[in-house]
Scaffold this motif. Structure first.
Motif, PDB file in Angstrom:
ATOM      1  N   LEU A 251       7.855 -10.644 -22.518  1.00  0.00           N
ATOM      2  CA  LEU A 251       8.473 -10.361 -21.223  1.00  0.00           C
ATOM      3  C   LEU A 251       8.095 -11.412 -20.190  1.00  0.00           C
ATOM      4  N   ILE A 252       6.834 -11.805 -20.179  1.00  0.00           N
ATOM      5  CA  ILE A 252       6.403 -12.842 -19.240  1.00  0.00           C
ATOM      6  C   ILE A 252       7.077 -14.167 -19.566  1.00  0.00           C
ATOM      7  N   GLY A 253       7.138 -14.508 -20.862  1.00  0.00           N
ATOM      8  CA  GLY A 253       7.787 -15.748 -21.250  1.00  0.00           C
ATOM      9  C   GLY A 253       9.271 -15.752 -20.962  1.00  0.00           C
ATOM     10  N   GLY A 254       9.923 -14.592 -21.098  1.00  0.00           N
ATOM     11  CA  GLY A 254      11.360 -14.532 -20.884  1.00  0.00           C
ATOM     12  C   GLY A 254      11.772 -14.430 -19.433  1.00  0.00           C
ATOM     13  N   TYR A 255      10.984 -13.724 -18.615  1.00  0.00           N
ATOM     14  CA  TYR A 255      11.397 -13.460 -17.235  1.00  0.00           C
ATOM     15  C   TYR A 255      10.601 -14.246 -16.188  1.00  0.00           C
ATOM     16  N   VAL A 256       9.433 -14.732 -16.550  1.00  0.00           N
ATOM     17  CA  VAL A 256       8.629 -15.467 -15.565  1.00  0.00           C
ATOM     18  C   VAL A 256       8.584 -16.944 -15.932  1.00  0.00           C
ATOM     19  N   SER A 257       7.799 -17.289 -16.946  1.00  0.00           N
ATOM     20  CA  SER A 257       7.704 -18.685 -17.381  1.00  0.00           C
ATOM     21  C   SER A 257       7.076 -18.740 -18.759  1.00  0.00           C
ATOM     22  N   SER A 258       7.649 -19.550 -19.629  1.00  0.00           N
ATOM     23  CA  SER A 258       7.088 -19.705 -20.968  1.00  0.00           C
ATOM     24  C   SER A 258       5.709 -20.356 -20.925  1.00  0.00           C
ATOM     25  N   ALA A 259       5.410 -21.052 -19.830  1.00  0.00           N
ATOM     26  CA  ALA A 259       4.103 -21.692 -19.688  1.00  0.00           C
ATOM     27  C   ALA A 259       2.982 -20.672 -19.565  1.00  0.00           C
ATOM     28  N   LEU A 260       3.325 -19.435 -19.154  1.00  0.00           N
ATOM     29  CA  LEU A 260       2.312 -18.401 -18.958  1.00  0.00           C
ATOM     30  C   LEU A 260       1.997 -17.625 -20.237  1.00  0.00           C
ATOM     31  N   VAL A 261       2.797 -17.834 -21.286  1.00  0.00           N
ATOM     32  CA  VAL A 261       2.581 -17.082 -22.522  1.00  0.00           C
ATOM     33  C   VAL A 261       1.193 -17.343 -23.086  1.00  0.00           C
ATOM     34  N   GLU A 262       0.768 -18.607 -23.035  1.00  0.00           N
ATOM     35  CA  GLU A 262      -0.515 -18.987 -23.627  1.00  0.00           C
ATOM     36  C   GLU A 262      -1.705 -18.352 -22.920  1.00  0.00           C
ATOM     37  N   ILE A 263      -1.541 -17.980 -21.655  1.00  0.00           N
ATOM     38  CA  ILE A 263      -2.674 -17.414 -20.926  1.00  0.00           C
ATOM     39  C   ILE A 263      -2.561 -15.904 -20.739  1.00  0.00           C
ATOM     40  N   THR A 264      -1.518 -15.300 -21.300  1.00  0.00           N
ATOM     41  CA  THR A 264      -1.331 -13.853 -21.148  1.00  0.00           C
ATOM     42  C   THR A 264      -2.521 -13.075 -21.692  1.00  0.00           C
ATOM     43  N   ALA A 265      -3.025 -13.480 -22.844  1.00  0.00           N
ATOM     44  CA  ALA A 265      -4.160 -12.771 -23.453  1.00  0.00           C
ATOM     45  C   ALA A 265      -5.392 -12.852 -22.557  1.00  0.00           C
TER      46      ALA A 265
END
Length: 289
Positions: A251-265
């Motif tokens: 959801l973060i990668g799709g609606y916010v930024s794919s750059a944030l996927v790596e730091i979601t955890a």
């Protein structure tokens, strides 16, 4: 788009659940947080690759080889490297697993460098369309295998005598030994089972991510975040946390930024520790007796 992101997140979360379950099983039975579990994941994928490309074995034979190899390997790690530290402080045990993580990565890099290798899917076939959601047969296999593994371990710990004995031995090792329970044998069994679970996750996800020596580091963080989110020592918590993390990443990668996927955890770990340190379904653990 929302439905596709959620379903894809559940597929990713299913793999995280298997890895987190392996770490939780070991933590629940030994109170050790295994920071080299990501390398069990990586070694399982490499075992498949070696069996297929070097030995020329079929996929089925390669899977059996990987599972048996990692189960034996995990048992040897416990017997030769962890058991001599059984009376040491927890920090010593944690540092040993961290050292083993770097050792296993270093050995893999020595033989394979930093190159990536492809691994064919476990199942082939055309994409399956369900309304606006598109899934590959490999995705369905990942989810199905993860569900079977999770339910199997729930049943083992909640319904079998051996599972209950293992939990009792982890909570009061000295008391369990006094009543005749072979605590080291059970702990050795759990190290082997945990390593095999890491291998299962590696086998399921490697066709999608490729095989390379550092692949376990990312998965370790995902599993650790899932355990933190769900609650350390909680099997349902590990699974719930893994599924939530997988969906949240998408959801973060799709609606916010794919750059944030790596730091979601990492964000999930920080937020849980600040707001609810025990996690959603956490249970406070007593120190080793």
């Amino acid at each position: 788009m929302l439905a596709q992101l959620i379903v894809s997140g559940l597929v990713n979360g299913s793999v995280y659940a298997v890895v987190a379950l392996g770490m939780t099983v070991l933590y629940r039975s030994t109170t050790i947080v295994n920071f080299c579990h990501g390398e069990f994941f990586m070694l399982g994928a490499f075992a498949i690759l070696i069996a297929q490309q070097t030995l020329g074995w079929s996929y089925a034979a390669s899977i059996v080889f990987a599972l048996v190899l990692l189960a034996v390997f995990g048992s040897l790690v416990e017997r030769l490297l962890m058991r001599p530290l059984q009376n040491a402080p927890h920090i010593s045990l944690a540092m040993m697993t961290i050292a083993l993580s770097y050792l296993f990565k270093g050995v893999s890099r020595f033989f394979y460098g930093r190159e990536v290798a492809p691994l064919q899917p476990l199942v082939d076939g055309d994409p399956i369309e369900m309304g606006s959601v598109v899934l590959l047969p490999q995705d369905l296999l990942v989810v199905g295998a993860s569900v079977i593994i999770v339910l199997g371990f729930f049943y083992f710990f909640q319904r079998t005598q051996t599972g209950k004995v293992i939990q009792a031995a982890s909570q009061t090792p000295r008391g369990a030994a006094l009543v005749g329970i072979n605590v080291p044998r059970f702990q050795n069994l759990m190290w082997g089972a945990s390593a095999a679970l890491g291998a299962v996750a590696g086998i399921l996800i490697a066709p999608s991510t490729l095989v390379y020596p550092d692949m376990g580091a990312h998965m370790l963080i995902q599993a650790f975040a899932a355990m933190t989110l769900g609650g350390f020592g909680s099997l349902p918590g590990a699974v719930l946390g893994a599924l939530m993390l997988g969906v949240l990443e998408n959801l973060i990668g799709g609606y916010v930024s794919s750059a944030l996927v790596e730091i979601t955890a990492y964000l999930a770990i920080i937020m849980v520790l600040v707001v609810r340190p025990q996690g959603l379904l956490g249970e406070w653990r007593q120190g080793r007796g």
